[in-house]
Design a protein around this motif. Structure first.
Motif, PDB file in Angstrom:
ATOM      1  N   SER A  28       0.808  -1.213   0.000  1.00 14.87           N
ATOM      2  CA  SER A  28       0.000   0.000   0.000  1.00 14.87           C
ATOM      3  C   SER A  28       0.843   1.266   0.000  1.00 14.87           C
ATOM      4  O   SER A  28       0.337   2.340  -0.293  1.00 14.87           O
ATOM      5  CB  SER A  28      -0.937   0.024   1.207  1.00 14.87           C
ATOM      6  N   ARG A  29       2.109   1.194   0.337  1.00 15.51           N
ATOM      7  CA  ARG A  29       2.968   2.372   0.372  1.00 15.51           C
ATOM      8  C   ARG A  29       3.550   2.608  -1.002  1.00 15.51           C
ATOM      9  O   ARG A  29       4.148   1.715  -1.599  1.00 15.51           O
ATOM     10  CB  ARG A  29       4.117   2.199   1.369  1.00 15.51           C
ATOM     11  N   ARG A  30       3.372   3.763  -1.501  1.00 18.75           N
ATOM     12  CA  ARG A  30       3.951   4.139  -2.783  1.00 18.75           C
ATOM     13  C   ARG A  30       4.900   5.298  -2.552  1.00 18.75           C
ATOM     14  O   ARG A  30       4.718   6.080  -1.640  1.00 18.75           O
ATOM     15  CB  ARG A  30       2.862   4.573  -3.756  1.00 18.75           C
ATOM     16  N   PHE A  31       5.845   5.425  -3.420  1.00 22.25           N
ATOM     17  CA  PHE A  31       6.752   6.555  -3.340  1.00 22.25           C
ATOM     18  C   PHE A  31       6.175   7.670  -4.202  1.00 22.25           C
ATOM     19  O   PHE A  31       6.521   7.826  -5.363  1.00 22.25           O
ATOM     20  CB  PHE A  31       8.155   6.138  -3.790  1.00 22.25           C
ATOM     21  N   TYR A  32       5.247   8.417  -3.601  1.00 25.27           N
ATOM     22  CA  TYR A  32       4.514   9.432  -4.352  1.00 25.27           C
ATOM     23  C   TYR A  32       5.400  10.589  -4.800  1.00 25.27           C
ATOM     24  O   TYR A  32       5.037  11.331  -5.691  1.00 25.27           O
ATOM     25  CB  TYR A  32       3.361   9.969  -3.517  1.00 25.27           C
ATOM     26  N   VAL A  33       6.552  10.746  -4.196  1.00 19.39           N
ATOM     27  CA  VAL A  33       7.423  11.865  -4.543  1.00 19.39           C
ATOM     28  C   VAL A  33       7.875  11.757  -5.999  1.00 19.39           C
ATOM     29  O   VAL A  33       7.942  12.758  -6.706  1.00 19.39           O
ATOM     30  CB  VAL A  33       8.645  11.886  -3.599  1.00 19.39           C
ATOM     31  N   ILE A  34       8.146  10.546  -6.469  1.00 21.97           N
ATOM     32  CA  ILE A  34       8.642  10.401  -7.836  1.00 21.97           C
ATOM     33  C   ILE A  34       7.537  10.549  -8.880  1.00 21.97           C
ATOM     34  O   ILE A  34       7.827  10.729 -10.055  1.00 21.97           O
ATOM     35  CB  ILE A  34       9.377   9.054  -8.016  1.00 21.97           C
ATOM     36  N   TYR A  35       6.265  10.477  -8.480  1.00 19.53           N
ATOM     37  CA  TYR A  35       5.167  10.578  -9.435  1.00 19.53           C
ATOM     38  C   TYR A  35       4.721  12.010  -9.707  1.00 19.53           C
ATOM     39  O   TYR A  35       3.944  12.245 -10.616  1.00 19.53           O
ATOM     40  CB  TYR A  35       3.958   9.773  -8.946  1.00 19.53           C
ATOM     41  N   LYS A  36       5.169  12.969  -8.909  1.00 13.97           N
ATOM     42  CA  LYS A  36       4.808  14.387  -9.068  1.00 13.97           C
ATOM     43  C   LYS A  36       3.288  14.566  -9.100  1.00 13.97           C
ATOM     44  O   LYS A  36       2.721  15.091 -10.053  1.00 13.97           O
ATOM     45  CB  LYS A  36       5.443  14.971 -10.321  1.00 13.97           C
ATOM     46  N   ILE A  37       2.635  14.108  -8.062  1.00 11.13           N
ATOM     47  CA  ILE A  37       1.184  14.204  -7.959  1.00 11.13           C
ATOM     48  C   ILE A  37       0.810  15.392  -7.075  1.00 11.13           C
ATOM     49  O   ILE A  37       1.654  15.921  -6.358  1.00 11.13           O
ATOM     50  CB  ILE A  37       0.585  12.905  -7.389  1.00 11.13           C
ATOM     51  N   PRO A  38      -0.460  15.810  -7.095  1.00  8.22           N
ATOM     52  CA  PRO A  38      -0.895  16.885  -6.202  1.00  8.22           C
ATOM     53  C   PRO A  38      -0.729  16.487  -4.733  1.00  8.22           C
ATOM     54  O   PRO A  38      -0.652  15.312  -4.398  1.00  8.22           O
ATOM     55  CB  PRO A  38      -2.374  17.055  -6.554  1.00  8.22           C
ATOM     56  N   PRO A  39      -0.694  17.475  -3.842  1.00  9.05           N
ATOM     57  CA  PRO A  39      -0.444  17.190  -2.423  1.00  9.05           C
ATOM     58  C   PRO A  39      -1.619  16.473  -1.755  1.00  9.05           C
ATOM     59  O   PRO A  39      -2.747  16.514  -2.232  1.00  9.05           O
ATOM     60  CB  PRO A  39      -0.249  18.577  -1.816  1.00  9.05           C
ATOM     61  N   PHE A  40      -1.320  15.829  -0.636  1.00 10.87           N
ATOM     62  CA  PHE A  40      -2.342  15.210   0.203  1.00 10.87           C
ATOM     63  C   PHE A  40      -2.797  16.216   1.241  1.00 10.87           C
ATOM     64  O   PHE A  40      -1.974  16.941   1.797  1.00 10.87           O
ATOM     65  CB  PHE A  40      -1.780  13.982   0.932  1.00 10.87           C
ATOM     66  N   PRO A  41      -4.105  16.276   1.557  1.00  8.82           N
ATOM     67  CA  PRO A  41      -4.560  17.191   2.601  1.00  8.82           C
ATOM     68  C   PRO A  41      -4.087  16.747   3.990  1.00  8.82           C
ATOM     69  O   PRO A  41      -3.790  17.570   4.840  1.00  8.82           O
ATOM     70  CB  PRO A  41      -6.078  17.158   2.497  1.00  8.82           C
ATOM     71  N   VAL A  42      -4.039  15.459   4.226  1.00  7.85           N
ATOM     72  CA  VAL A  42      -3.519  14.884   5.471  1.00  7.85           C
ATOM     73  C   VAL A  42      -2.700  13.653   5.092  1.00  7.85           C
ATOM     74  O   VAL A  42      -2.942  13.034   4.062  1.00  7.85           O
ATOM     75  CB  VAL A  42      -4.643  14.492   6.462  1.00  7.85           C
ATOM     76  N   LYS A  43      -1.740  13.291   5.927  1.00 10.88           N
ATOM     77  CA  LYS A  43      -0.873  12.160   5.629  1.00 10.88           C
ATOM     78  C   LYS A  43      -1.675  10.853   5.689  1.00 10.88           C
ATOM     79  O   LYS A  43      -2.364  10.593   6.665  1.00 10.88           O
ATOM     80  CB  LYS A  43       0.269  12.113   6.636  1.00 10.88           C
ATOM     81  N   PRO A  44      -1.592  10.022   4.648  1.00 12.45           N
ATOM     82  CA  PRO A  44      -2.328   8.751   4.646  1.00 12.45           C
ATOM     83  C   PRO A  44      -1.790   7.774   5.690  1.00 12.45           C
ATOM     84  O   PRO A  44      -0.595   7.734   5.954  1.00 12.45           O
ATOM     85  CB  PRO A  44      -2.101   8.194   3.249  1.00 12.45           C
ATOM     86  N   TRP A  45      -2.673   6.973   6.272  1.00 14.87           N
ATOM     87  CA  TRP A  45      -2.295   5.923   7.217  1.00 14.87           C
ATOM     88  C   TRP A  45      -1.794   4.711   6.451  1.00 14.87           C
ATOM     89  O   TRP A  45      -2.166   4.510   5.295  1.00 14.87           O
ATOM     90  CB  TRP A  45      -3.481   5.521   8.067  1.00 14.87           C
ATOM     91  N   PRO A  46      -0.988   3.878   7.082  1.00 12.85           N
ATOM     92  CA  PRO A  46      -0.568   2.639   6.412  1.00 12.85           C
ATOM     93  C   PRO A  46      -1.782   1.754   6.093  1.00 12.85           C
ATOM     94  O   PRO A  46      -2.736   1.693   6.855  1.00 12.85           O
ATOM     95  CB  PRO A  46       0.329   1.954   7.443  1.00 12.85           C
ATOM     96  N   ILE A  47      -1.755   1.110   4.985  1.00 15.29           N
ATOM     97  CA  ILE A  47      -2.734   0.158   4.450  1.00 15.29           C
ATOM     98  C   ILE A  47      -4.060   0.826   4.079  1.00 15.29           C
ATOM     99  O   ILE A  47      -4.502   0.717   2.955  1.00 15.29           O
ATOM    100  CB  ILE A  47      -2.962  -1.048   5.392  1.00 15.29           C
TER     101      ILE A  47
END
Length: 88
Positions: A28-47
């Protein structure tokens, strides 16, 4: 024929459960930094990601997130990436 003792069964169950949890968490963890996606409003929980943060009045929640991060933002719902666009 031998049977497993209760302690051995618990240890095996714990190992299998722990390995399953680690596998799901890593999946479930992705390295979103390399995808250049819009920001998250809050940090996602694991899984589960942002799934449990959507309880309540959804319109008010999304209005708050829109004011916080802008018109375009990302959500991680149980490992699936969703990009929301407001003011369309």
């Amino acid at each position: 024929m031998t049977t497993l003792s209760a302690n051995t069964s618990r240890v095996l169950l714990g190992i299998v459960g722990g390995l399953t949890f680690c596998w799901l968490w890593k999946k479930s963890r992705r390295f979103y930094v390399i995808y250049k996606i819009p920001p998250f409003p809050v940090k996602p929980w694991p899984i589960v990601g942002n799934f449990f943060m959507l309880w309540g009045n959804l319109r008010d929640i999304m209005k708050g997130w829109r004011q916080e991060v802008g018109d375009i933002y990302s959500l991680d719902l149980v490992g699936d990436l969703h990009i929301l666009v407001n003011d369309f």
